[in-house]
Design an enzyme around this catalytic site. Structure first.
Site, PDB file in Angstrom:
ATOM      1  N   CYS A 128       0.781  -1.245   0.000  1.00  0.00           N
ATOM      2  CA  CYS A 128       0.000   0.000   0.000  1.00  0.00           C
ATOM      3  C   CYS A 128       0.813   1.296   0.000  1.00  0.00           C
ATOM      4  CB  CYS A 128      -0.947   0.002   1.193  1.00  0.00           C
ATOM      5  SG  CYS A 128      -2.234  -1.255   1.088  1.00  0.00           S
ATOM      6  N   HIS A 147      -3.159   6.436   3.708  1.00  0.00           N
ATOM      7  CA  HIS A 147      -2.054   5.532   4.085  1.00  0.00           C
ATOM      8  C   HIS A 147      -0.685   6.094   3.702  1.00  0.00           C
ATOM      9  CE1 HIS A 147      -1.497   0.974   5.092  1.00  0.00           C
ATOM     10  NE2 HIS A 147      -0.885   1.777   5.945  1.00  0.00           N
TER      11      HIS A 147
END
Length: 467
Positions: free
Chosen positions: A72, A122
């Site tokens: 991610c 993120h």
């Protein structure tokens, strides 16, 4: 006021001309952990993705899109900065992207764009539910974001008003509705806009999509990839039913977004992208999650639709597109200035057929194994390349993997040490060395880079996070 940009075109007789076009809007939609193998238009007969299939028939879809670091935070940092993780320090999850980065929204704001981000971020490393102040939002003005959550039916976000709010119901649906409202409002403006919509699904938990989409797969006999071990077959089928339900839900929101763009009369002059940050092993080779170099982890879907430039008929491309190419290509398609320090390539002319596709390989890297693929789970540093025919990788001990992806599409036969492939292996090793040299990657141990960037890790080599 929206500017006019000039696009250079080359005729068959090599006479150049310039065409005035309006600055395009950009709607960039990406899912979390949606592998290319789970797309209808790419050959999966079980998953129901009619709207993405339609989008592929209207845009350019790529069959060799590689997530350069398939996890991610590293992907998202490359997407925004166009720089390789060793240049930003963003090679693990739950660390903070430098607020001073010259990144996506800042670059487009310099060109007169309004900027928006909705969904999963993120990139802040300050706790997965923590407030992210304006100076760490990388130039995005409209802001409805949470650092990270996978509680899709009980999800929160921090708004532009700096207050914590709840998404109503399944968050990807609510986020899409908000994106549509933004698109419709911006279509009335004289300024172009960029919108990033970042969905959490189909990342686990798999069985949490709305019931109407789970019901689509209730009585379906799911076909497994040939590299799923027999002992995991029934478990994997159950997982895939939930995974595909998320995929079909997101697919339905693609139609809603496309309909809104058409209603707003901005379809021709909007660059619409759908992709994913990385894939999901889902028990192929007996493995789960991502970070690996196997096809299920590293290959992702990528569709770009921009009728004013690319036409209205779908095209298929086998170009070896990687994460680092996305930012320079979007800047190039928009007629914007492209910083010299980006590590990818503006491939607009390749897409248009005006430049030869001479790319031989795309790099894939795991700089520091962590989290779901830490060393106790078999994680290791590696550098590898994907070509149109092969996958090749080295770890710190030397050659590790070689697959002939044409003869062996499920990557069941590691050809390292096979004398019949010695020359191919040497050629691929040279290509890998060329890629690493171009990025100043000395391929050192993960802890070396962790120490260099001052990241604080636990005993597994993972940056701990808090909710």
């Amino acid at each position: 006021m929206k500017k006019l940009i000039f696009i250079l075109c080359i005729t068959a007789t090599l006479i150049s001309c310039s065409t005035k076009v309006q600055q395009p809007n950009i709607v960039f939609v990406f899912a979390d952990q949606w592998r290319a193998a789970s797309m209808g238009y790419l050959g999966n007969k079980d998953v129901k993705t009619p709207n993405l299939d339609q989008l592929a028939s209207e845009g350019v879809y790529f069959t060799n899109t590689v997530s350069t670091s398939p996890v991610c935070t590293p992907y998202r940092a490359m997407l925004l900065t166009g720089q390789y993780p060793l240049k930003t320090g963003m090679f693990m999850n739950d660390i903070r992207l430098n607020p001073a980065s010259n990144s996506f929204a800042k670059l487009f704001k310099q060109e007169g764009y309004n900027t928006a981000y909705i969904g999963k971020w993120h990139l802040d490393g300050n706790g997965r539910s923590a407030y992210i102040p304006k100076e760490r939002r990388q130039g995005f003005d409209y802001w409805k974001v949470l650092e990270c959550t996978h509680s899709y039916n009980n999800s929160t976000y921090w708004g532009t008003d700096d207050k914590l709010h709840n998404w109503d119901g399944y968050d990807a649906e609510a986020q899409t509705k908000d994106a549509i409202a933004y698109i419709e409002e911006q279509s009335k403006s004289d300024k172009p806009f960029t919108l990033m919509l970042s969905w959490g699904p189909p990342h686990a938990p798999y069985a949490t999509a709305p019931k109407e989409f789970q019901d689509l797969y209730e009585n379906v006999d799911i076909q497994l990839r040939q590299n799923v071990p027999e002992k995991l077959a029934e478990k994997t089928k159950a997982i895939l039913k939930g995974y595909y339900a998320h995929c079909s839900a997101l697919d339905s929101y693609i139609k809603q977004l496309q309909d809104a763009i058409k209603r707003s009369n901005i379809e021709d002059n909007t660059i619409f992208v759908f992709t994913s940050d990385h894939g999901d092993m889902i028990n192929s080779h007996g493995e789960t999650k991502k970070q690996r170099i196997y096809e299920e982890s590293v290959k992702v879907p990528f569709i770009v639709k921009y009728p004013a430039l690319l036409g209205k008929e779908g095209k298929k491309s086998d170009f070896l597109l990687n994460t680092l190419d996305i930012l320079p290509t979007l800047l190039g398609m928009s007629g914007a200035s492209i910083p010299e320090n980006l590590d990818g390539e503006n491939i607009t002319e390749v897409i248009l057929g005006k430049k030869e596709d001479d790319r031989k390989a795309s790099l894939v890297a795991c700089i520091q194994p962590f989290g779901q693929w830490n060393r106790s789970r078999g994680g290791k540093e590696f550098r590898g390349i994907v070509t149109k025919t092969h996958t090749y990788a080295k770890d710190l001990n030397g050659e590790w993997l070689l697959f002939d992806n044409i003869a062996d599409p499920y990557q069941l036969n590691n050809l390292i040490g096979n004398p019949d492939y010695n020359s191919i292996s040497k050629n691929l090793e040279a290509l890998l060395a060329e890629q690493l040299n171009s990025l100043d990657d000395a391929f050192l141990t993960g802890p070396t880079y962790v120490k260099k960037w001052g990241h604080q890790v636990d005993s597994t080599g993972t940056v701990p996070y808090k909710w």
